[in-house]
Design an enzyme around this catalytic site. Sequence first.
Site, PDB file in Angstrom:
ATOM      1  N   ILE A   3       0.837  -1.207   0.000  1.00  0.00           N
ATOM      2  CA  ILE A   3       0.000   0.000   0.000  1.00  0.00           C
ATOM      3  C   ILE A   3       0.870   1.254   0.000  1.00  0.00           C
ATOM      4  O   ILE A   3       0.564   2.241  -0.691  1.00  0.00           O
ATOM      5  CB  ILE A   3      -0.965   0.011   1.213  1.00  0.00           C
ATOM      6  CG1 ILE A   3      -1.881  -1.219   1.165  1.00  0.00           C
ATOM      7  CG2 ILE A   3      -1.809   1.291   1.223  1.00  0.00           C
ATOM      8  CD1 ILE A   3      -2.722  -1.426   2.415  1.00  0.00           C
ATOM      9  N   ALA A  63      -3.517   4.893   8.432  1.00  0.00           N
ATOM     10  CA  ALA A  63      -4.384   3.972   7.671  1.00  0.00           C
ATOM     11  C   ALA A  63      -4.000   2.538   8.010  1.00  0.00           C
ATOM     12  O   ALA A  63      -4.401   1.614   7.314  1.00  0.00           O
ATOM     13  CB  ALA A  63      -4.226   4.220   6.178  1.00  0.00           C
ATOM     14  N   ALA A  64      -3.206   2.353   9.070  1.00  0.00           N
ATOM     15  CA  ALA A  64      -2.703   1.014   9.411  1.00  0.00           C
ATOM     16  C   ALA A  64      -3.664   0.323  10.373  1.00  0.00           C
ATOM     17  O   ALA A  64      -4.662  -0.277   9.956  1.00  0.00           O
ATOM     18  CB  ALA A  64      -1.308   1.145  10.005  1.00  0.00           C
ATOM     19  N   ARG A  65      -3.380   0.429  11.644  1.00  0.00           N
ATOM     20  CA  ARG A  65      -4.253  -0.095  12.693  1.00  0.00           C
ATOM     21  C   ARG A  65      -4.180   0.875  13.862  1.00  0.00           C
ATOM     22  O   ARG A  65      -3.135   1.472  14.120  1.00  0.00           O
ATOM     23  CB  ARG A  65      -3.800  -1.482  13.161  1.00  0.00           C
ATOM     24  CG  ARG A  65      -4.102  -2.610  12.193  1.00  0.00           C
ATOM     25  CD  ARG A  65      -5.602  -2.950  12.138  1.00  0.00           C
ATOM     26  NE  ARG A  65      -5.895  -4.065  11.248  1.00  0.00           N
ATOM     27  CZ  ARG A  65      -6.251  -3.941   9.962  1.00  0.00           C
ATOM     28  NH1 ARG A  65      -6.371  -2.747   9.414  1.00  0.00           N
ATOM     29  NH2 ARG A  65      -6.515  -5.010   9.234  1.00  0.00           N
ATOM     30  N   ASP A  84      -8.099   6.582  10.005  1.00  0.00           N
ATOM     31  CA  ASP A  84      -9.168   5.684   9.571  1.00  0.00           C
ATOM     32  C   ASP A  84      -9.368   4.578  10.599  1.00  0.00           C
ATOM     33  O   ASP A  84     -10.358   3.869  10.560  1.00  0.00           O
ATOM     34  CB  ASP A  84      -8.784   5.067   8.216  1.00  0.00           C
ATOM     35  CG  ASP A  84      -9.898   4.213   7.630  1.00  0.00           C
ATOM     36  OD1 ASP A  84     -11.060   4.690   7.611  1.00  0.00           O
ATOM     37  OD2 ASP A  84      -9.624   3.077   7.182  1.00  0.00           O
ATOM     38  N   GLU A 125     -11.287   0.788  19.011  1.00  0.00           N
ATOM     39  CA  GLU A 125     -12.076   0.839  17.783  1.00  0.00           C
ATOM     40  C   GLU A 125     -13.278  -0.083  17.923  1.00  0.00           C
ATOM     41  O   GLU A 125     -13.082  -1.236  18.302  1.00  0.00           O
ATOM     42  CB  GLU A 125     -11.213   0.405  16.595  1.00  0.00           C
ATOM     43  CG  GLU A 125     -11.920   0.602  15.266  1.00  0.00           C
ATOM     44  CD  GLU A 125     -11.017   0.341  14.054  1.00  0.00           C
ATOM     45  OE1 GLU A 125      -9.884   0.864  14.018  1.00  0.00           O
ATOM     46  OE2 GLU A 125     -11.461  -0.392  13.166  1.00  0.00           O
ATOM     47  N   HIS A 185     -12.840   3.341   9.735  1.00  0.00           N
ATOM     48  CA  HIS A 185     -12.180   2.174   9.134  1.00  0.00           C
ATOM     49  C   HIS A 185     -12.817   1.806   7.776  1.00  0.00           C
ATOM     50  O   HIS A 185     -13.247   0.665   7.566  1.00  0.00           O
ATOM     51  CB  HIS A 185     -12.231   0.968  10.091  1.00  0.00           C
ATOM     52  CG  HIS A 185     -11.119  -0.024   9.844  1.00  0.00           C
ATOM     53  ND1 HIS A 185     -10.545  -0.778  10.839  1.00  0.00           N
ATOM     54  CD2 HIS A 185     -10.484  -0.388   8.693  1.00  0.00           C
ATOM     55  CE1 HIS A 185      -9.600  -1.569  10.320  1.00  0.00           C
ATOM     56  NE2 HIS A 185      -9.554  -1.343   9.003  1.00  0.00           N
ATOM     57  N   ALA A 210     -10.613   0.644   2.933  1.00  0.00           N
ATOM     58  CA  ALA A 210     -10.617  -0.445   1.952  1.00  0.00           C
ATOM     59  C   ALA A 210     -12.029  -0.871   1.547  1.00  0.00           C
ATOM     60  O   ALA A 210     -12.183  -1.806   0.768  1.00  0.00           O
ATOM     61  CB  ALA A 210      -9.864  -1.646   2.516  1.00  0.00           C
TER      62      ALA A 210
END
Length: 313
Positions: free
Chosen positions: A154, A227-229, A252, A257, A276, A279
Amino acid sequence: MLIWVPASWVAAGLAGLPNADVEVVALGRDMGQTGDVGDITVPASVAAVEFYVPSFVASAAGAEVLAKMPRLKVVQTLTAGVDWLRPHLPPGVALCNARGVHDASTAEWVVAAMLASLRRFPVFTSEQAEGRWAYQGTDQLAGKTVLIVGYGSIGAAVERRLAGFEVSVTRVARRARPGVAGLDELAGLLPAADVVVLLVPATAETAGMADAGFLGRMRDGALLVNAARGTVVDTDALTAEVASGRLRAAVDVTDPEPLPPGHPLWSLSGVFITPHVAASTPVSRQRAAQLVREQAEAYARGGPLRNVISGTY
Ligand SMILES: NC(=O)c1ccc[n+]([C@@H]2O[C@H](COP(=O)([O-])OP(=O)(O)OC[C@H]3O[C@@H](n4cnc5c(N)ncnc54)[C@H](OP(=O)(O)O)[C@@H]3O)[C@@H](O)[C@H]2O)c1
């Protein structure tokens, strides 16, 4: 062979596969699905599952079911991140991720989030909702240094998309290679970046990677894009930096979460939050269904599988 898939669109991609029975069993939320999945009953056919495609959204039920699959040979995820499944993987079962499938969608989100934050779109959206013509200047992307932390599939897609934006890109991965700095050089690169993009997998090594020390090395006014975790960032440290007005952020993914109502991050004007969704697009769905088909075909003919996770991610 019995293949379990989490949604009818994945099953449609497997239509006509010889010698395969495909059952749709949703043990978690599907891409784009809102609300709860409802009561989950695990069908008795669980004992015969050989090839398992878990739900798009991580769920405890979707991971715990692995222990009930004595014939299981392959777990093929619809996601690039497999952190939620790895601890549950029985020995001898191949775990394959969806590396590459979400590159376009996620890289697009990263660039969109950068532009939205720098050009203050969230501010203008609020003003529009109030019917106000609130003229003001904004920052811009041109001339900035963008540091990509986790220069994998990515990360490279982000750089390709940034090609026309007049930025200079620096790259960090676990292992140094030509053009890509190693993790040991990260601390030295942080102060030179205007935008820091996190695209590392969630592993023991990356947990809390963007902590107070990391964020403290970022230059005043810099933007952190996650944008990872969520677990890659120390949320309290980020909240403190953004609350002080020193850093901005576009995320994101969060920790915890979903971000609970009333969490301090919600009310900070310097943070842009999406739930999130990076994707969750039709193109990702189409590519994920195609990957599942190719992998099931490869497995059925005894050929090599792609994206087999041999290390921690
Ligand atoms: N927000 C979303 O919706 C969304 C969508 C897709 C993916 N993701 C997340 O994005 C992650 C990356 O996906 P990808 O497909 O690009 O994975 P990838 O191709 O495997 O790339 C991961 C990169 O991270 C680097 N890395 C790993 N551990 C590191 C560490 N401790 N420090 C610095 N760099 C490290 C790797 O370095 P090496 O190259 O040296 O191994 C690699 O360059 C996924 O694991 C997932 O969690 C999020």
